[in-house]
Design a protein around this motif. Structure first.
Motif, PDB file in Angstrom:
ATOM      1  N   PHE A   2       0.817  -1.215   0.000  1.00 19.09           N
ATOM      2  CA  PHE A   2       0.000   0.000   0.000  1.00 19.09           C
ATOM      3  C   PHE A   2       0.848   1.262   0.000  1.00 19.09           C
ATOM      4  O   PHE A   2       0.370   2.322  -0.372  1.00 19.09           O
ATOM      5  CB  PHE A   2      -0.943   0.005   1.210  1.00 19.09           C
ATOM      6  N   GLN A   3       2.105   1.151   0.419  1.00 20.29           N
ATOM      7  CA  GLN A   3       2.991   2.310   0.430  1.00 20.29           C
ATOM      8  C   GLN A   3       3.839   2.386  -0.830  1.00 20.29           C
ATOM      9  O   GLN A   3       4.670   3.274  -0.962  1.00 20.29           O
ATOM     10  CB  GLN A   3       3.887   2.271   1.661  1.00 20.29           C
ATOM     11  N   GLY A   4       3.670   1.450  -1.736  1.00 21.74           N
ATOM     12  CA  GLY A   4       4.379   1.471  -3.008  1.00 21.74           C
ATOM     13  C   GLY A   4       5.790   0.919  -2.942  1.00 21.74           C
ATOM     14  O   GLY A   4       6.632   1.315  -3.735  1.00 21.74           O
ATOM     15  N   ALA A   5       6.044   0.021  -2.001  1.00 24.06           N
ATOM     16  CA  ALA A   5       7.384  -0.547  -1.860  1.00 24.06           C
ATOM     17  C   ALA A   5       7.705  -1.450  -3.046  1.00 24.06           C
ATOM     18  O   ALA A   5       6.909  -2.316  -3.420  1.00 24.06           O
ATOM     19  CB  ALA A   5       7.493  -1.333  -0.562  1.00 24.06           C
ATOM     20  N   THR A   6       8.871  -1.249  -3.621  1.00 22.49           N
ATOM     21  CA  THR A   6       9.280  -2.039  -4.780  1.00 22.49           C
ATOM     22  C   THR A   6       9.488  -3.493  -4.394  1.00 22.49           C
ATOM     23  O   THR A   6       9.139  -4.398  -5.156  1.00 22.49           O
ATOM     24  CB  THR A   6      10.567  -1.459  -5.381  1.00 22.49           C
ATOM     25  N   LEU A  48       0.830  -5.664 -10.772  1.00 24.28           N
ATOM     26  CA  LEU A  48       2.013  -5.341  -9.973  1.00 24.28           C
ATOM     27  C   LEU A  48       3.078  -4.650 -10.820  1.00 24.28           C
ATOM     28  O   LEU A  48       3.776  -3.760 -10.336  1.00 24.28           O
ATOM     29  CB  LEU A  48       2.586  -6.605  -9.338  1.00 24.28           C
ATOM     30  N   CYS A  49       3.203  -5.042 -12.060  1.00 19.74           N
ATOM     31  CA  CYS A  49       4.222  -4.441 -12.926  1.00 19.74           C
ATOM     32  C   CYS A  49       3.787  -3.087 -13.475  1.00 19.74           C
ATOM     33  O   CYS A  49       4.633  -2.243 -13.777  1.00 19.74           O
ATOM     34  CB  CYS A  49       4.556  -5.380 -14.074  1.00 19.74           C
ATOM     35  N   ALA A  50       2.499  -2.846 -13.616  1.00 14.78           N
ATOM     36  CA  ALA A  50       1.998  -1.611 -14.205  1.00 14.78           C
ATOM     37  C   ALA A  50       1.611  -0.570 -13.168  1.00 14.78           C
ATOM     38  O   ALA A  50       1.197   0.527 -13.534  1.00 14.78           O
ATOM     39  CB  ALA A  50       0.787  -1.912 -15.083  1.00 14.78           C
ATOM     40  N   ALA A  51       1.760  -0.869 -11.891  1.00 17.33           N
ATOM     41  CA  ALA A  51       1.391   0.083 -10.848  1.00 17.33           C
ATOM     42  C   ALA A  51       2.274   1.322 -10.935  1.00 17.33           C
ATOM     43  O   ALA A  51       3.446   1.220 -11.317  1.00 17.33           O
ATOM     44  CB  ALA A  51       1.525  -0.563  -9.477  1.00 17.33           C
ATOM     45  N   PRO A  52       1.734   2.481 -10.613  1.00 18.22           N
ATOM     46  CA  PRO A  52       2.544   3.702 -10.699  1.00 18.22           C
ATOM     47  C   PRO A  52       3.691   3.686  -9.697  1.00 18.22           C
ATOM     48  O   PRO A  52       3.553   3.165  -8.595  1.00 18.22           O
ATOM     49  CB  PRO A  52       1.549   4.818 -10.377  1.00 18.22           C
ATOM     50  N   ARG A  53       4.798   4.235 -10.093  1.00 17.51           N
ATOM     51  CA  ARG A  53       5.970   4.338  -9.212  1.00 17.51           C
ATOM     52  C   ARG A  53       5.685   5.398  -8.146  1.00 17.51           C
ATOM     53  O   ARG A  53       4.874   6.295  -8.363  1.00 17.51           O
ATOM     54  CB  ARG A  53       7.215   4.724 -10.000  1.00 17.51           C
ATOM     55  N   PRO A  54       6.341   5.309  -6.977  1.00 20.76           N
ATOM     56  CA  PRO A  54       6.104   6.321  -5.938  1.00 20.76           C
ATOM     57  C   PRO A  54       6.364   7.750  -6.418  1.00 20.76           C
ATOM     58  O   PRO A  54       5.709   8.679  -5.975  1.00 20.76           O
ATOM     59  CB  PRO A  54       7.096   5.934  -4.843  1.00 20.76           C
TER      60      PRO A  54
END
Length: 57
Positions: A2-6, A48-54
């Motif tokens: 949820f926090q965008g951790a790679t 998971l691969c297409a989620a926006p980067r932080p």
């Protein structure tokens, strides 16, 4: 996740990938559910691969 951790995305793909491959073994026994689970795992990997980067938020 949820926090965008790679690392969370990498773990998610590392779990969903082998699960998708394992579902190929179920196709002779339960073809419908095997294909459904393969499609769900493929969608999870794509998401998971297409989620926006932080930095893109």
């Amino acid at each position: 996740m949820f926090q965008g951790a790679t690392w969370a995305r990498v773990v998610g793909v590392a779990v969903a990938g082998p699960a998708m491959l394992a579902n190929f073994l179920w196709i002779p026994y339960a073809p419908f559910w095997g294909i459904v689970l393969i499609a769900i795992n493929a969608f999870v990997i794509w998401a998971l691969c297409a989620a926006p980067r932080p930095s893109e938020r």
